[in-house]
Motif scaffolding. Structure first.
Motif, PDB file in Angstrom:
ATOM      1  N   VAL A 122       0.880  -1.174   0.000  1.00  0.00           N
ATOM      2  CA  VAL A 122       0.000   0.000   0.000  1.00  0.00           C
ATOM      3  C   VAL A 122       0.918   1.224   0.000  1.00  0.00           C
ATOM      4  CG1 VAL A 122      -1.847   1.237   1.175  1.00  0.00           C
ATOM      5  CG2 VAL A 122      -1.805  -1.259   1.214  1.00  0.00           C
ATOM      6  N   ASP A 128       0.439   4.354  -1.427  1.00  0.00           N
ATOM      7  CA  ASP A 128      -0.122   5.695  -1.334  1.00  0.00           C
ATOM      8  C   ASP A 128      -0.340   6.076   0.127  1.00  0.00           C
ATOM      9  OD1 ASP A 128      -2.650   7.570  -1.152  1.00  0.00           O
ATOM     10  OD2 ASP A 128      -1.809   7.857  -3.149  1.00  0.00           O
ATOM     11  N   ASN A 148      -4.041   6.457   1.203  1.00  0.00           N
ATOM     12  CA  ASN A 148      -4.740   5.186   1.378  1.00  0.00           C
ATOM     13  C   ASN A 148      -4.347   4.526   2.695  1.00  0.00           C
ATOM     14  OD1 ASN A 148      -6.314   5.153  -0.972  1.00  0.00           O
ATOM     15  ND2 ASN A 148      -4.670   4.278  -2.199  1.00  0.00           N
ATOM     16  N   ASN A 167      -1.887  -3.539  -2.890  1.00  0.00           N
ATOM     17  CA  ASN A 167      -1.626  -2.356  -3.701  1.00  0.00           C
ATOM     18  C   ASN A 167      -2.869  -1.913  -4.458  1.00  0.00           C
ATOM     19  OD1 ASN A 167      -0.659  -1.398  -6.666  1.00  0.00           O
ATOM     20  ND2 ASN A 167       0.777  -0.678  -5.101  1.00  0.00           N
ATOM     21  N   GLU A 168      -3.054  -0.594  -4.557  1.00  0.00           N
ATOM     22  CA  GLU A 168      -4.230  -0.020  -5.214  1.00  0.00           C
ATOM     23  C   GLU A 168      -4.388  -0.521  -6.653  1.00  0.00           C
ATOM     24  OE1 GLU A 168      -7.416   2.900  -5.706  1.00  0.00           O
ATOM     25  OE2 GLU A 168      -6.450   2.036  -3.944  1.00  0.00           O
ATOM     26  N   ARG A 169      -3.299  -0.608  -7.391  1.00  0.00           N
ATOM     27  CA  ARG A 169      -3.378  -0.981  -8.806  1.00  0.00           C
ATOM     28  C   ARG A 169      -3.280  -2.479  -9.033  1.00  0.00           C
ATOM     29  NH1 ARG A 169       0.671   1.177 -13.675  1.00  0.00           N
ATOM     30  NH2 ARG A 169      -0.316  -0.010 -15.370  1.00  0.00           N
ATOM     31  N   SER A 193     -13.667  -2.376  -9.451  1.00  0.00           N
ATOM     32  CA  SER A 193     -12.854  -2.391  -8.234  1.00  0.00           C
ATOM     33  C   SER A 193     -13.228  -1.209  -7.360  1.00  0.00           C
ATOM     34  CB  SER A 193     -11.358  -2.340  -8.572  1.00  0.00           C
ATOM     35  OG  SER A 193     -11.041  -1.109  -9.220  1.00  0.00           O
ATOM     36  N   ASN A 251     -11.544   1.622  -4.336  1.00  0.00           N
ATOM     37  CA  ASN A 251     -10.347   2.154  -3.690  1.00  0.00           C
ATOM     38  C   ASN A 251      -9.981   1.243  -2.524  1.00  0.00           C
ATOM     39  OD1 ASN A 251      -9.563   3.901  -1.128  1.00  0.00           O
ATOM     40  ND2 ASN A 251      -8.630   4.869  -2.914  1.00  0.00           N
ATOM     41  N   VAL A 252      -8.691   0.988  -2.319  1.00  0.00           N
ATOM     42  CA  VAL A 252      -8.275   0.030  -1.297  1.00  0.00           C
ATOM     43  C   VAL A 252      -8.710   0.456   0.103  1.00  0.00           C
ATOM     44  CG1 VAL A 252      -5.969   1.076  -1.016  1.00  0.00           C
ATOM     45  CG2 VAL A 252      -6.326  -1.327  -0.416  1.00  0.00           C
ATOM     46  N   CYS A 253      -8.743   1.757   0.357  1.00  0.00           N
ATOM     47  CA  CYS A 253      -9.182   2.233   1.668  1.00  0.00           C
ATOM     48  C   CYS A 253     -10.669   1.950   1.879  1.00  0.00           C
ATOM     49  CB  CYS A 253      -8.894   3.729   1.786  1.00  0.00           C
ATOM     50  SG  CYS A 253      -9.381   4.439   3.361  1.00  0.00           S
TER      51      CYS A 253
END
Length: 284
Positions: free
Chosen positions: A142, A144, A147, A238-240, A265, A267-269
């Motif tokens: 992770v 970012d 995030n 990871n976000e991507r 998808s 956002n990871v958060c």
């Protein structure tokens, strides 16, 4: 009063000791941690980190982190009088000095420099869970800071105290992570994992912690179909690119969030918040 120079009796432990001093020299060495903070990165090896603004400064001062110094616009100094220990250096400057020091238009009146703690080790510091409903989080890749800050803030809100910082993950005490987490990261137990596969296997076998990988792979179970299997580690990636394939393969189970309207998808958060709320509040 500290002006254009400092006297030798102010130097000890290789740092400047300034219990309560006004500074009228922009080049004073005590200001060094706060200079151009947008373009400088006090990494883990530096041993320090920076908190910006009244909320973060107060939460740092109320935490169990040691504090090196606090830089305050003179007109705000009385707001912190009851929070400062004698060993904390209080650096008082005129309002117009603050922007020159930090390198941008800063109106919040206070910054603090904290000492980092030694990173907790999984193998030596991670105790066997005593609560079979404990939820733990591991962030892998992770990168970012916003995030990561959001995930850590969610952890604190849900009562998740133990967080593992996996390979490729942003510094949890960087300026942006600290700011987005609203300082809640200072209340968490942060563990470092540099070999996530070996550490996952160790957690499974030595600490009886099951793990759940968040992934959109076809063999993932829908979140609403998941149940708890004792103390549970939630892995977010990871976000991507998501979680690495070997991490997904090593996890006890894999979970996905069903999505509509062609959404591929989250956002990871956001995804982490949904999954963590489920396991902390809903899953039996």
């Amino acid at each position: 009063r500290v002006g254009g120079s400092h006297t030798p009796d102010l130097i000890a432990r290789d740092v400047l000791i300034l219990p309560r001093y006004e500074i009228d020299n922009i080049e004073h060495p005590a200001l060094e941690p706060f200079r151009e903070i947008r373009s400088r990165n006090w990494i883990e090896q530096s041993g320090v980190f920076i908190a910006e603004g009244p909320l973060l400064v107060e939460r740092l001062l109320r935490s169990d982190y040691a504090v090196k110094s606090v830089l305050i616009d003179k007109k705000y100094q009385h707001q912190y009088a009851d929070l400062l220990d004698d060993e904390v250096d209080l650096l008082l400057v005129d309002h117009e000095f603050v922007e020159q020091i930090v390198g941008f238009n800063f109106h919040r009146g206070a910054l603090a420099c904290g000492f980092r703690k030694a990173a907790l080790s999984l193998r030596t510091d991670f105790d066997l869970p005593t609560n079979p409903r404990e939820t733990i989080v591991c962030a892998v890749g992770v990168q970012d800071p916003e995030n990561l800050g959001g995930i850590l803030r969610t952890c604190a809100a849900l009562g998740i105290e133990r967080v593992i910082i996996g390979p490729g993950t942003a510094d949890p005490l960087s300026r942006r992570v600290l700011r987005v987490s609203m300082g809640t990261v200072l209340r968490l137990q942060l563990y470092r994992s540099r070999h996530i596969i070996d550490d996952l296997k160790w957690l499974h076998h030595e600490r009886q912690v099951s793990s759940v990988a968040t992934t959109l792979q076809p063999d993932s179970q829908p979140l609403e179909a998941m149940g708890r299997e004792g103390a549970t580690l939630i892995l977010v990636g990871n976000e991507r690119f998501g979680l690495p394939a070997d991490v997904q393969a090593t996890a006890s189970r894999r979970v996905k969030i069903a999505m509509d309207l062609g959404t591929d998808s989250l956002n990871v958060c956001v995804a982490a918040g949904i999954v963590l709320h489920y396991f902390c509040r809903i899953a039996e």
